[in-house]
Design a protein around this motif. Structure first.
Motif, mmCIF file in Angstrom:
data_model
loop_
_atom_site.group_PDB
_atom_site.id
_atom_site.type_symbol
_atom_site.label_atom_id
_atom_site.label_comp_id
_atom_site.label_asym_id
_atom_site.label_seq_id
_atom_site.Cartn_x
_atom_site.Cartn_y
_atom_site.Cartn_z
ATOM 1 N N TYR A 94 0.502 -29.996 19.550
ATOM 2 C CA TYR A 94 1.610 -29.679 20.456
ATOM 3 C C TYR A 94 2.940 -30.304 20.020
ATOM 4 C CZ TYR A 94 -2.100 -27.986 23.441
ATOM 5 O OH TYR A 94 -3.176 -27.300 23.922
ATOM 6 N N MET A 95 2.916 -31.577 19.699
ATOM 7 C CA MET A 95 4.177 -32.255 19.397
ATOM 8 C C MET A 95 4.764 -31.831 18.050
ATOM 9 S SD MET A 95 4.721 -33.743 22.150
ATOM 10 C CE MET A 95 6.247 -34.515 21.674
ATOM 11 N N LEU A 96 3.949 -31.742 17.024
ATOM 12 C CA LEU A 96 4.487 -31.340 15.719
ATOM 13 C C LEU A 96 5.088 -29.934 15.763
ATOM 14 C CD1 LEU A 96 1.916 -32.904 13.221
ATOM 15 C CD2 LEU A 96 4.215 -33.720 13.803
ATOM 16 N N PRO A 97 4.391 -28.945 16.347
ATOM 17 C CA PRO A 97 5.027 -27.619 16.458
ATOM 18 C C PRO A 97 6.274 -27.645 17.351
ATOM 19 C CG PRO A 97 2.651 -27.432 16.768
ATOM 20 C CD PRO A 97 2.976 -28.895 16.750
ATOM 21 N N LEU A 98 6.251 -28.426 18.410
ATOM 22 C CA LEU A 98 7.409 -28.543 19.302
ATOM 23 C C LEU A 98 8.616 -29.104 18.542
ATOM 24 C CD1 LEU A 98 8.422 -28.609 22.404
ATOM 25 C CD2 LEU A 98 7.921 -31.037 22.198
ATOM 26 N N LYS A 99 8.381 -30.170 17.799
ATOM 27 C CA LYS A 99 9.469 -30.782 17.039
ATOM 28 C C LYS A 99 9.989 -29.837 15.963
ATOM 29 C CE LYS A 99 8.876 -35.252 16.097
ATOM 30 N NZ LYS A 99 8.209 -36.501 15.678
ATOM 31 N N SER A 100 9.087 -29.107 15.330
ATOM 32 C CA SER A 100 9.494 -28.151 14.306
ATOM 33 C C SER A 100 10.374 -27.054 14.902
ATOM 34 C CB SER A 100 8.250 -27.541 13.663
ATOM 35 O OG SER A 100 8.598 -26.534 12.762
ATOM 36 N N GLU A 101 9.953 -26.512 16.039
ATOM 37 C CA GLU A 101 10.742 -25.465 16.695
ATOM 38 C C GLU A 101 12.082 -26.019 17.182
ATOM 39 O OE1 GLU A 101 11.400 -21.501 18.017
ATOM 40 O OE2 GLU A 101 10.000 -22.375 16.572
ATOM 41 N N ALA A 102 12.077 -27.240 17.676
ATOM 42 C CA ALA A 102 13.327 -27.866 18.136
ATOM 43 C C ALA A 102 14.315 -28.009 16.973
ATOM 44 C CB ALA A 102 13.032 -29.222 18.778
ATOM 45 N N ARG A 103 13.824 -28.387 15.808
ATOM 46 C CA ARG A 103 14.702 -28.500 14.634
ATOM 47 C C ARG A 103 15.308 -27.144 14.281
ATOM 48 N NH1 ARG A 103 10.963 -32.270 13.013
ATOM 49 N NH2 ARG A 103 9.696 -30.768 11.866
ATOM 50 N N LYS A 104 14.474 -26.094 14.321
ATOM 51 C CA LYS A 104 14.966 -24.742 14.005
ATOM 52 C C LYS A 104 16.074 -24.323 14.963
ATOM 53 C CE LYS A 104 10.476 -23.068 12.545
ATOM 54 N NZ LYS A 104 9.374 -22.170 12.950
ATOM 55 N N LEU A 105 15.951 -24.746 16.221
ATOM 56 C CA LEU A 105 16.919 -24.353 17.248
ATOM 57 C C LEU A 105 18.056 -25.366 17.400
ATOM 58 C CD1 LEU A 105 14.368 -23.119 19.934
ATOM 59 C CD2 LEU A 105 15.719 -21.727 18.357
ATOM 60 N N HIS A 106 18.071 -26.359 16.524
ATOM 61 C CA HIS A 106 19.106 -27.400 16.551
ATOM 62 C C HIS A 106 19.140 -28.132 17.899
ATOM 63 C CE1 HIS A 106 20.480 -25.973 12.687
ATOM 64 N NE2 HIS A 106 20.471 -24.742 13.190
ATOM 65 N N ILE A 107 17.967 -28.395 18.438
ATOM 66 C CA ILE A 107 17.864 -29.160 19.687
ATOM 67 C C ILE A 107 17.774 -30.627 19.307
ATOM 68 C CG2 ILE A 107 16.402 -29.622 21.702
ATOM 69 C CD1 ILE A 107 15.493 -26.675 21.547
ATOM 70 N N SER A 108 18.679 -31.412 19.851
ATOM 71 C CA SER A 108 18.689 -32.844 19.544
ATOM 72 C C SER A 108 17.527 -33.549 20.246
ATOM 73 C CB SER A 108 20.007 -33.471 20.002
ATOM 74 O OG SER A 108 20.062 -33.486 21.424
ATOM 75 N N LYS A 109 17.233 -34.765 19.819
ATOM 76 C CA LYS A 109 16.190 -35.567 20.473
ATOM 77 C C LYS A 109 16.518 -35.761 21.950
ATOM 78 C CE LYS A 109 14.643 -38.141 16.436
ATOM 79 N NZ LYS A 109 14.506 -39.447 15.798
ATOM 80 N N GLU A 110 17.786 -35.993 22.216
ATOM 81 C CA GLU A 110 18.211 -36.211 23.594
ATOM 82 C C GLU A 110 17.972 -34.968 24.457
ATOM 83 O OE1 GLU A 110 20.126 -36.930 20.884
ATOM 84 O OE2 GLU A 110 19.815 -39.098 20.953
ATOM 85 N N GLU A 111 18.339 -33.801 23.904
ATOM 86 C CA GLU A 111 18.111 -32.544 24.632
ATOM 87 C C GLU A 111 16.619 -32.300 24.854
ATOM 88 O OE1 GLU A 111 21.021 -28.993 23.704
ATOM 89 O OE2 GLU A 111 20.514 -30.059 21.842
ATOM 90 N N LEU A 112 15.841 -32.594 23.835
ATOM 91 C CA LEU A 112 14.402 -32.400 23.931
ATOM 92 C C LEU A 112 13.805 -33.305 25.009
ATOM 93 C CD1 LEU A 112 12.104 -30.778 22.702
ATOM 94 C CD2 LEU A 112 11.846 -32.563 20.980
ATOM 95 N N LEU A 113 14.228 -34.557 25.026
ATOM 96 C CA LEU A 113 13.756 -35.486 26.060
ATOM 97 C C LEU A 113 14.182 -35.017 27.451
ATOM 98 C CD1 LEU A 113 14.215 -38.976 24.397
ATOM 99 C CD2 LEU A 113 12.069 -37.895 25.101
ATOM 100 N N GLU A 114 15.385 -34.508 27.540
ATOM 101 C CA GLU A 114 15.872 -33.986 28.813
ATOM 102 C C GLU A 114 14.996 -32.824 29.277
ATOM 103 O OE1 GLU A 114 19.633 -31.332 30.046
ATOM 104 O OE2 GLU A 114 20.170 -33.246 29.090
ATOM 105 N N MET A 115 14.646 -31.940 28.348
ATOM 106 C CA MET A 115 13.776 -30.812 28.689
ATOM 107 C C MET A 115 12.399 -31.288 29.152
ATOM 108 S SD MET A 115 14.416 -28.128 25.645
ATOM 109 C CE MET A 115 16.007 -27.402 25.310
ATOM 110 N N VAL A 116 11.867 -32.275 28.458
ATOM 111 C CA VAL A 116 10.546 -32.812 28.817
ATOM 112 C C VAL A 116 10.583 -33.423 30.211
ATOM 113 C CG1 VAL A 116 8.863 -34.623 28.264
ATOM 114 C CG2 VAL A 116 9.774 -33.166 26.439
ATOM 115 N N ASN A 117 11.666 -34.099 30.531
ATOM 116 C CA ASN A 117 11.777 -34.784 31.818
ATOM 117 C C ASN A 117 12.192 -33.868 32.967
ATOM 118 O OD1 ASN A 117 11.011 -37.369 30.938
ATOM 119 N ND2 ASN A 117 13.045 -37.690 30.078
ATOM 120 N N ARG A 118 12.644 -32.673 32.650
ATOM 121 C CA ARG A 118 13.112 -31.746 33.675
ATOM 122 C C ARG A 118 11.963 -31.303 34.566
ATOM 123 N NH1 ARG A 118 15.843 -27.365 30.859
ATOM 124 N NH2 ARG A 118 17.431 -28.925 30.543
#
Length: 126
Positions: A94-118
């Motif tokens: 789950y995490m490796l594919p999530l991080k890979s897709e986030a990189r492709k979409l230029h989602i920052s770590k902060e944005e990703l954490l915000e999404m997880v916490n939403r």
């Protein structure tokens, strides 16, 4: 025990995962006896060798221990071993594919954490 097995994966894996889940959620505690291969075979109407395959994998992984003439029992560190294994599987699947897709979409770590916490609103607009 679950009422029935399904066709989604091999029966021995379903038995193995069922025992793992029971150890993790502590419906079977450390030191407790688990159902025998013959009990699984009778309950699910399967070949005892099929049940034995799943149980033997858990013995090999240090989750269960055989006591000759008495049965199979949950080891002292079974829950810790299983949680560590499941966390690694979770990260890999789950995490490796999530991080890979986030990189492709230029989602920052902060944005990703915000999404997880939403909570609540599942949509994302940006």
């Amino acid at each position: 025990m679950k009422n029935q097995l399904d066709e989604s994966k091999p029966i021995f894996l379903q038995i193995k995962e069922q025992l793992e889940d029971s150890v993790i959620n502590e419906s079977i505690k450390q030191g407790e006896r688990v159902p025998s291969t013959n009990e699984f075979a009778s309950y699910y109407q399967i070949n005892p060798a099929t049940a034995a395959k799943g149980i033997n994998e858990l013995v090999h992984e240090g989750i269960l221990v055989k006591r000759r003439g008495v049965g199979m029992f949950v080891t002292e560190h079974a829950k810790t071993i299983l949680i560590k294994k499941r966390k690694k599987t979770f990260y890999d699947n789950y995490m490796l594919p999530l991080k890979s897709e986030a990189r492709k979409l230029h989602i920052s770590k902060e944005e990703l954490l915000e999404m997880v916490n939403r909570e609540g609103n599942n949509s994302y607009e940006d």
